[in-house]
Design an enzyme around this catalytic site. Structure first.
Site, PDB file in Angstrom:
ATOM      1  N   HIS A 273     -49.604   7.967  -9.618  1.00  0.00           N
ATOM      2  CA  HIS A 273     -50.539   8.893  -8.986  1.00  0.00           C
ATOM      3  C   HIS A 273     -49.777  10.153  -8.573  1.00  0.00           C
ATOM      4  O   HIS A 273     -48.583  10.095  -8.268  1.00  0.00           O
ATOM      5  CB  HIS A 273     -51.169   8.260  -7.752  1.00  0.00           C
ATOM      6  CG  HIS A 273     -52.090   7.123  -8.051  1.00  0.00           C
ATOM      7  ND1 HIS A 273     -52.866   6.542  -7.082  1.00  0.00           N
ATOM      8  CD2 HIS A 273     -52.371   6.465  -9.198  1.00  0.00           C
ATOM      9  CE1 HIS A 273     -53.590   5.570  -7.610  1.00  0.00           C
ATOM     10  NE2 HIS A 273     -53.298   5.502  -8.898  1.00  0.00           N
TER      11      HIS A 273
ATOM     12  N   GLU B 194     -49.687  11.936  -5.890  1.00  0.00           N
ATOM     13  CA  GLU B 194     -49.067  11.945  -4.562  1.00  0.00           C
ATOM     14  C   GLU B 194     -47.768  11.143  -4.549  1.00  0.00           C
ATOM     15  O   GLU B 194     -46.773  11.565  -3.959  1.00  0.00           O
ATOM     16  CB  GLU B 194     -50.028  11.375  -3.506  1.00  0.00           C
ATOM     17  CG  GLU B 194     -51.315  12.149  -3.357  1.00  0.00           C
ATOM     18  CD  GLU B 194     -52.407  11.711  -4.328  1.00  0.00           C
ATOM     19  OE1 GLU B 194     -53.539  12.205  -4.188  1.00  0.00           O
ATOM     20  OE2 GLU B 194     -52.151  10.885  -5.240  1.00  0.00           O
TER      21      GLU B 194
ATOM     22  N   CYS C  25     -54.476   7.346  -1.800  1.00  0.00           N
ATOM     23  CA  CYS C  25     -54.852   5.937  -1.738  1.00  0.00           C
ATOM     24  C   CYS C  25     -53.810   5.197  -0.894  1.00  0.00           C
ATOM     25  O   CYS C  25     -52.808   5.773  -0.482  1.00  0.00           O
ATOM     26  CB  CYS C  25     -54.936   5.347  -3.148  1.00  0.00           C
ATOM     27  SG  CYS C  25     -53.324   5.125  -3.947  1.00  0.00           S
TER      28      CYS C  25
ATOM     29  N   CYS D 257     -50.267   5.439  -2.354  1.00  0.00           N
ATOM     30  CA  CYS D 257     -49.662   6.758  -2.159  1.00  0.00           C
ATOM     31  C   CYS D 257     -49.351   7.013  -0.691  1.00  0.00           C
ATOM     32  O   CYS D 257     -48.320   7.612  -0.365  1.00  0.00           O
ATOM     33  CB  CYS D 257     -50.572   7.833  -2.722  1.00  0.00           C
ATOM     34  SG  CYS D 257     -50.689   7.744  -4.532  1.00  0.00           S
TER      35      CYS D 257
END
Length: 171
Positions: free
Chosen positions: A66, A68, A96, A99
């Site tokens: 992801h 992030e 999320c 992250c």
């Protein structure tokens, strides 16, 4: 969607510029055929340290990549934990829980996000490539031993634009 009120005393004009940069980067990620997410880390002077798109999309992507998490990991290779504590991660969508953990463990001190996890779920539905958690990043950070400041959601309509049609159109 929630309000796009950007009059918070916790936000500077540079914060909004950097958040809009993350949103633009999410659109660029989509244009490259990736999921429409992006993040960046800026230092205490508002200078961009790293940027990252999302690379979690099958078949060649890694589902843990992801934006992030990638941005936090890259920043941790460049800056000390003390410097990271004064940094802000700007992201096109709320981090999320995975992250949020990466942000916490790399010692980044502040997060500013655009699209809320709740609003994102409304856009992605039950798409198998984005089984969104119903777990706000604030709840993840609240369980830690150090404080991570969180500002958001902000600019949700702008942040939603790259997602429109992506999750229903078979990209």
């Amino acid at each position: 969607m929630t309000t796009d009120d950007t009059s918070s005393p916790d936000l500077s004009p540079r914060d909004l510029e950097l958040l809009r940069m993350a949103i633009r980067l999410s659109d660029e990620s989509k244009a490259r055929g990736r999921h429409p997410f992006a993040a960046l880390v800026a230092n205490e002077r508002g200078e961009v340290v790293v940027t990252a798109g999302n690379n979690s999309m099958p078949p060649q992507g890694d589902p843990t990549q992801h934006a992030e998490l990638v941005a936090a990991a890259q920043a941790a290779k460049l800056l000390s934990p003390e410097e990271l504590a004064r940094c802000t991660l700007f992201t096109s969508a709320e981090p999320c829980c995975m992250c949020a953990g990466a942000i916490y463990w790399t010692n980044i001190g502040r997060v500013v996000y655009a699209l809320s996890e709740h609003a994102l779920l409304g856009l992605t539905g039950d798409h198998p490539e984005n089984p969104t958690f119903s777990l706000p990043c604030r709840e993840v950070f609240a369980r830690g031993q150090r404080r991570v400041e969180v500002v958001g959601p902000l600019l949700e309509q702008e942040a939603a634009a790259p997602h429109v049609g992506f999750w229903t159109g078979g990209h």
